[in-house]
Design a protein around this motif. Structure first.
Motif, short mmCIF file in Angstrom:
data_model
loop_
_atom_site.label_atom_id
_atom_site.label_comp_id
_atom_site.label_asym_id
_atom_site.label_seq_id
_atom_site.Cartn_x
_atom_site.Cartn_y
_atom_site.Cartn_z
N ASP A 261 -1.09 8.62 5.29
CA ASP A 261 -2.21 7.84 5.79
C ASP A 261 -1.75 6.85 6.85
N ILE A 262 -0.60 6.30 6.67
CA ILE A 262 -0.16 5.24 7.58
C ILE A 262 1.19 5.54 8.22
N ILE B 44 -5.83 7.63 11.35
CA ILE B 44 -5.65 6.27 11.86
C ILE B 44 -5.49 6.26 13.37
N ILE C 42 2.82 -1.32 -8.59
CA ILE C 42 3.66 -0.18 -8.94
C ILE C 42 4.75 -0.65 -9.88
N TYR D 11 -7.88 0.10 -1.57
CA TYR D 11 -7.78 1.31 -0.79
C TYR D 11 -6.60 2.13 -1.29
N ASN D 12 -6.69 3.39 -1.07
CA ASN D 12 -5.62 4.28 -1.51
C ASN D 12 -4.72 4.61 -0.35
N LEU D 13 -3.45 4.53 -0.60
CA LEU D 13 -2.49 4.79 0.45
C LEU D 13 -1.62 5.98 0.09
N ARG E 84 8.35 6.42 5.82
CA ARG E 84 7.62 6.31 7.09
C ARG E 84 8.56 6.42 8.29
N SER F 20 -0.59 4.56 -3.88
CA SER F 20 -1.05 3.53 -4.79
C SER F 20 -2.39 2.96 -4.36
N MET G 124 -9.25 1.29 7.18
CA MET G 124 -8.08 1.57 6.37
C MET G 124 -8.39 1.54 4.88
N ASN G 125 -9.42 0.77 4.54
CA ASN G 125 -9.67 0.59 3.11
C ASN G 125 -10.15 1.87 2.43
N ASP H 146 -4.33 -0.51 -3.89
CA ASP H 146 -3.84 -1.86 -3.64
C ASP H 146 -4.86 -2.63 -2.82
N LYS I 299 -1.16 2.51 13.46
CA LYS I 299 -0.51 2.09 12.21
C LYS I 299 0.79 2.82 11.95
N VAL J 128 4.32 5.63 -3.34
CA VAL J 128 3.17 5.56 -2.45
C VAL J 128 2.00 6.23 -3.16
#
Lengths: 120, 243
Positions: free
Chosen positions: A38-39, B214, B8, A32-34, B180, A22, B207-208, A24, B122, A20
């Motif tokens: 974040d999610i 979130i 990745i 965007y960076n994740l 997650r 990354s 999100m970007n 993308d 999210k 993660v």
């Protein structure tokens, strides 16, 4: 090094898993960076692939039990079986308790370094 | 592969040896994020769903025939309590059965499910949603981004799986990945620190940017509920009654 069934599968499982944090493209094409935070609400306690009950304190267990109770008593969800407050069982071969079988290895036999990631 | 994986290389996640050493057998709870998602999908006037967790997939991981994904290249999220298979869904009295022999119904149910998931924050949206590849003709694409544009609110982290075997002809698979799955302290304790939303902002942040929280402020008390505490939009911790 001999690997058991579960280790072999864990190895292939790991190969699907990505880091993660990354960069993308999003749905609009922008980068965007994740990160997991974040999610997501983070990994399980102790970073295990499943929520091991015996290492939880009472408050942590109560959080799970409350959600289990909500689902067991919700008429809108019909589960194959009621969720058990004592959890479900995961079992691997006893051979996998051996330390030498407890790591993922690269094709050249070297031990893979632990990394951050997720499963797919 | 989910979008977290794009770009990745050599991403590896080790099964912790401590986990293997205690797994003979040991008891686990289902993923907290999964439990919360199911609660939010179904509570109140939410969806009606029927299905199962598939815990049996983790009960004998040394058996070569159990625990694997459809592709056979990994251990299923079900084995670790992070997956749920929905075989019926509905909004009213009647339920739609996911049966690919009636593809219109299958699509109607899938559309209903995706629309509902898109309303969740999210962190309660799964990593993986797998369904029959027959649905490609309904979406007219198998591109995740194109499908997501039909459901504003779906997180770009979601990976759609188009199963061209018969395994998902009768259900939809939802699951969370390892990182997650949901940490109880992050969902409950005062140590919750990774939010950083602007309290004046009542919309989902972009999100970007990857920099904003979130969460909708109005959802804080709902999603951050504790046994004894709940978060307010002011981020002060106050006592509350148990839910």
């Amino acid at each position: 090094m001999h690997l058991g069934n579960f280790q072999l599968r864990a190895q292939s499982y790991a190969s699907q898993i990505a880091n993660v944090g990354s960069s993308d493209p999003g749905s609009d094409g922008a980068e965007y960076n994740l990160s997991a935070d974040d999610i997501g609400a983070g990994p399980n306690l102790s970073d295990y692939p499943a929520a091991y009950i015996n290492i939880m304190n009472i408050e942590q267990r109560q959080l799970y039990m409350k959600k289990i109770d909500l689902l067991n008593n919700n008429p809108n969800i019909n589960m194959d079986e009621k969720l058990d407050y004592d959890g479900f069982v995961i079992s691997a071969s006893s051979d996998l308790k051996k330390k030498e079988n407890s790591y993922l290895v690269n094709p050249d036999g070297t031990i893979r370094e632990r990394d951050k990631g997720r499963c797919s | 592969m989910g979008r977290l994986g794009k770009g990745i290389k050599d991403g590896v996640r080790e099964i912790p040896k401590e986990f293997l050493e205690l797994a003979d057998p040991s008891s686990f709870y289902p993923s907290l994020a999964l439990l919360c998602m199911l609660v939010e999908l179904t509570e109140g006037s939410g969806l009606k769903i029927a299905g199962g967790f598939g815990f049996w997939r983790g009960q004998n991981l040394s058996d070569a025939s159990s625990g694997m994904t459809v592709k056979g290249d990994g251990v299923s999220d079900h084995a670790f309590g992070r997956g749920f298979d929905i075989d019926q869904i509905g909004e009213g009295q009647s339920l739609i059965k996911f049966d690919i022999s009636i593809p219109d119904d299958y699509y109607q149910g899938l559309d209903m499910l995706l629309a509902k998931i898109a309303t969740l924050p999210k962190f309660l949206q799964p990593d993986s949603i797998v369904f029959s590849s027959v649905m490609i003709t309904y979406f007219n694409t198998q591109d995740d981004d194109t499908i997501m544009k039909n459901y504003p609110g779906l997180g770009p982290h979601i990976d759609f799986g188009f199963d061209d075997t018969s395994i998902h002809n009768g259900h939809i698979h939802l699951s969370f990945g390892w990182t997650r799955a949901g940490h109880p302290d992050k969902l409950s304790a005062s140590s919750y620190t990774y939010q950083n939303y602007n309290t004046s902002d009542t919309t989902f942040p972009d999100m970007n940017t990857g920099t904003s929280g979130i969460y909708k402020p109005e959802n804080y008390s709902k999603y951050m509920y504790l046994d004894k505490y709940q978060y307010q939009s002011t981020l002060t911790l106050t006592r509350s009654t148990c839910r």
